[in-house]
Design an enzyme around this catalytic site. Structure first.
Site, mmCIF file in Angstrom:
data_model
loop_
_atom_site.group_PDB
_atom_site.id
_atom_site.type_symbol
_atom_site.label_atom_id
_atom_site.label_comp_id
_atom_site.label_asym_id
_atom_site.label_seq_id
_atom_site.Cartn_x
_atom_site.Cartn_y
_atom_site.Cartn_z
ATOM 1 N N ARG A 242 -40.020 -35.246 -1.446
ATOM 2 C CA ARG A 242 -40.304 -35.439 -2.863
ATOM 3 C C ARG A 242 -39.499 -36.660 -3.308
ATOM 4 O O ARG A 242 -38.287 -36.731 -3.085
ATOM 5 C CB ARG A 242 -39.916 -34.197 -3.658
ATOM 6 N N ASP A 244 -37.919 -38.929 -6.076
ATOM 7 C CA ASP A 244 -37.466 -38.813 -7.456
ATOM 8 C C ASP A 244 -37.844 -40.054 -8.274
ATOM 9 O O ASP A 244 -37.615 -41.193 -7.840
ATOM 10 C CB ASP A 244 -35.942 -38.627 -7.471
ATOM 11 N N ALA A 245 -38.402 -39.839 -9.448
ATOM 12 C CA ALA A 245 -38.607 -40.856 -10.483
ATOM 13 C C ALA A 245 -39.058 -42.207 -9.924
ATOM 14 O O ALA A 245 -38.365 -43.220 -10.070
ATOM 15 C CB ALA A 245 -37.331 -41.020 -11.312
ATOM 16 N N GLU A 281 -42.459 -38.031 -8.006
ATOM 17 C CA GLU A 281 -42.275 -37.734 -9.424
ATOM 18 C C GLU A 281 -42.559 -39.036 -10.165
ATOM 19 O O GLU A 281 -41.834 -40.014 -10.000
ATOM 20 C CB GLU A 281 -40.860 -37.262 -9.729
ATOM 21 N N ASP A 306 -46.535 -33.745 -14.996
ATOM 22 C CA ASP A 306 -45.848 -33.219 -16.173
ATOM 23 C C ASP A 306 -46.815 -32.901 -17.307
ATOM 24 O O ASP A 306 -46.522 -32.049 -18.152
ATOM 25 C CB ASP A 306 -44.798 -34.212 -16.659
ATOM 26 N N ASP A 379 -35.887 -29.907 -13.973
ATOM 27 C CA ASP A 379 -35.756 -30.801 -15.122
ATOM 28 C C ASP A 379 -36.060 -30.082 -16.423
ATOM 29 O O ASP A 379 -35.308 -30.176 -17.395
ATOM 30 C CB ASP A 379 -36.720 -31.986 -14.980
ATOM 31 N N GLN A 380 -37.184 -29.380 -16.454
ATOM 32 C CA GLN A 380 -37.651 -28.803 -17.703
ATOM 33 C C GLN A 380 -36.808 -27.613 -18.148
ATOM 34 O O GLN A 380 -36.816 -27.258 -19.322
ATOM 35 C CB GLN A 380 -39.126 -28.384 -17.569
ATOM 36 N N ILE A 381 -36.061 -27.015 -17.234
ATOM 37 C CA ILE A 381 -35.119 -25.955 -17.599
ATOM 38 C C ILE A 381 -33.731 -26.549 -17.810
ATOM 39 O O ILE A 381 -33.118 -26.388 -18.866
ATOM 40 C CB ILE A 381 -35.064 -24.864 -16.514
ATOM 41 N N ASN A 383 -32.568 -29.486 -18.336
ATOM 42 C CA ASN A 383 -32.340 -30.493 -19.367
ATOM 43 C C ASN A 383 -32.518 -29.948 -20.772
ATOM 44 O O ASN A 383 -32.521 -30.717 -21.737
ATOM 45 C CB ASN A 383 -33.252 -31.702 -19.128
#
Length: 581
Positions: A242, A244-245, A281, A306, A379-381, A383
């Protein structure tokens, strides 16, 4: 043993190995490279000194026994005796499970995590996606400030522990994916600039100067990143990475770094005779990233989506701040669009960005499994100010609806660890920086960020407090008791349905047909002969499914199939999966 290092601007490079020092010679075949031989064995400690400076770890170090600031250690990968015969596990048809080694168990090690892999095999997921493992200062952290891109964080168990983890996963039929960070390196323990132009101030990222992908010297920097990626896949028998960004990988060259990387990974897959894949991502909503190279794309095999998460989250919670704003205007319509077209922002105006964003996905060219769908991620948790999971924000029925949509949607589904039993533990942002100034800067920055959104500073957990990490560890007593056991059974049933119903893994995104009623807060979609319906409202909903008879395959609350009138009567905050004759 042959040692080598790239240091193009150096006038002198020396090797220190097991206490002995010797000067390296310039490699006449490779400009900028220095090489030489020295006696060494598995575990030998060594480092390089540039122009008589301090002895520093190898940029391509395979092991950092004393952390990022210590000497490197030789790793002989040939010494490991692999147990599992493994032909690989491709991404299409898969179900991913994102896992953070440091909080998956209280022990926070790869060996302890390996001891819990049977749970995942029983759950039915196909791949474990490990969050970053590269060394970083201290013991505990998310892993996105890593350095030494070829090594495994020693407190997790180091290289041998990762091999044991992969072996155990493969014995259980689970593939292993690793999250790697190429867009930046941590500020602490990062000695790459001493060796060469690994970074450039030509571009900037949210983390400072950019990794050098297109300035002078970038050929070797790109090779450094590609070779690191291939080493994970080859030496540790991983199944995928995976990335990242990738939107922060600033690259103006004609052949983008991602195209170079995907080519190298596909070539390695052919050499090894087993499938390998890359998942990006990306914040770009650019279908070229996941379009095959032969069709003019970059050839990455999948990407996080996302947009699906944001549409689902706003529909469930009603949150409308920040990047949720555009989705929250009509959440069910946003869900309809992402389920049938992949992206929500496909050239539309993004109020969060203040501009148009994205590009339409060609559903005739891009298979649905190339998008990864999820209701929760690290991320969604993490952050969120207090790291609260979806189960802490909505009712059990709505959380079950999220699971239903995630696991029956056209995309490759991904779960975040503990989601499958509605874990009661939060997952918060935590660090263990050994530099006091950096630790204080992170602490203040975190509190300042959330104070701007109305949070009191004292309500934002201190990332440096060990209790923040401890609160984030999964409680493994929960799956055995209610209400968690019921949720876990629901996830198992849905994953089993996905594995057993070919229509649920059909790669044709255009074949998904969706209907919804904003006033009634219900949504239903068709995939082949499978019908999925969710009622997000508190009251029962009457959902027309057509005249064909349908039988219930799985339901969160007891429900009968539609009557002769074709109407499904679905209880409030509930979901059902049916098969039509």
């Amino acid at each position: 043993m042959q040692f080598e290092v790239w240091a193009p601007q150096a006038g002198r490079v020396t090797l220190e190995c097991d206490g002995a020092t010797r000067a390296l010679e310039r490699d006449p075949q490779r400009p900028g490279w220095w090489c030489g031989e020295s006696e060494a064995r598995d575990g030998s400690r060594y480092g390089f000194a540039v122009d008589d400076g301090p002895v520093l770890p190898d940029p391509r170090s395979r092991r950092q026994p004393d952390g990022p600031d210590g000497l490197s250690a030789v790793v002989d990968h040939g010494r490991h005796a692999w147990r599992a015969e493994w032909a690989g596990r491709p991404l299409p048809g898969g179900v991913l499970y994102e896992l953070h080694v440091g909080t998956y168990t209280p022990e926070g090690t790869l060996d302890a995590a390996a001891g819990r892999l049977e749970h995942l095999a029983r759950l039915g997921v196909t791949h474990v996606e490990l969050m970053p493992l590269c060394p970083f200062p201290g013991r505990h952290g998310w892993g996105y400030e890593g350095v030494s891109l070829w090594a495994v964080h020693e407190p997790y168990g180091g290289p041998e522990a990762l091999k044991r983890f992969v072996d155990r996963a493969h014995e259980l039929g689970l593939g292993v994916v690793l999250d790697v960070v190429h867009n930046h390196l941590g500020p602490s323990g990062n000695y790459l600039p001493v060796f060469g132009p690994y970074f450039t101030d030509t571009h900037h990222t949210p983390w400072g100067v950019a990794v050098n992908l297109d300035a002078p010297g970038s050929d070797e920097v790109r090779a450094y990143l590609v070779d690191s990626a291939l080493a994970w896949l080859r030496d540790y028998r991983l199944d995928g990475l995976r990335l990242d960004a990738v939107h922060a990988l600033v690259d103006t060259r004609a052949c983008h770094f991602l195209e170079q990387l995907s080519t190298a990974v596909d070539d390695l897959a052919a050499d090894l005779g087993r499938p390998l894949f890359l998942i990006a991502e990306s914040d770009l909503n650019d279908p070229r990233i996941i379009t095959p190279r032969a069709e003019g794309g970059l050839g990455v095999h999948a990407q996080w989506n996302d947009d699906f998460h944001h549409a689902l989250h706003t529909a469930l919670t009603g949150e409308a701040q920040g990047y949720y704003a555009d989705f929250a205007r009509d959440p069910l319509a946003a869900l309809v669009k992402t389920l049938s077209r992949g992206y929500f922002h496909d050239g539309t105006y993004s109020s969060f960005r203040g501009r148009g964003h994205g590009r339409p996905l060609d559903r005739g060219r891009v298979a649905a499994h190339r998008l990864t769908g999820y209701s929760q991620t690290h991320d969604q948790i993490g952050n969120r100010a207090q790291g609260d999971r979806l189960a802490a924000l909505v009712s059990p029925g709505l959380a079950a609806c999220a699971a239903t949509l995630t696991l029956t949607a056209p995309f490759t589904p991904m779960l975040f660890m503990g989601e499958e039993w509605a874990a009661g533990t939060p997952w918060q942002f935590f660090t263990d920086h050994t530099d006091p100034e950096l630790a204080e800067a992170v602490r203040r920055g975190r509190r300042r960020e959330f104070a701007a959104h109305g949070w009191k500073e004292e309500d934002v957990p201190d990332p440096q407090d060990p209790a923040t990490r401890e609160r984030s560890c999964l409680d493994w007593s929960e799956p055995e008791r209610e209400p968690h056991a019921r949720v876990l059974d629901w996830y198992r049933r849905l994953i089993a349905l996905r594995a057993g119903q070919p229509d649920l893994t059909d790669p044709d995104l255009a074949d998904t047909r969706v209907a919804h009623d904003p006033a009634g807060r219900w949504l239903a979609f068709r995939r082949g002969d499978i019908r999925v319906a969710v009622n997000l409202g508190p009251e029962p909903a009457l959902i027309p499914l057509g005249s064909r008879p349908a039988r219930v395959l799985a339901a969160w609350e007891p429900v009968e199939g539609p009557g002769t009138d074709g109407i499904l009567r679905l209880p409030g905050e509930s979901s059902v999966v049916l098969e039509q004759d």
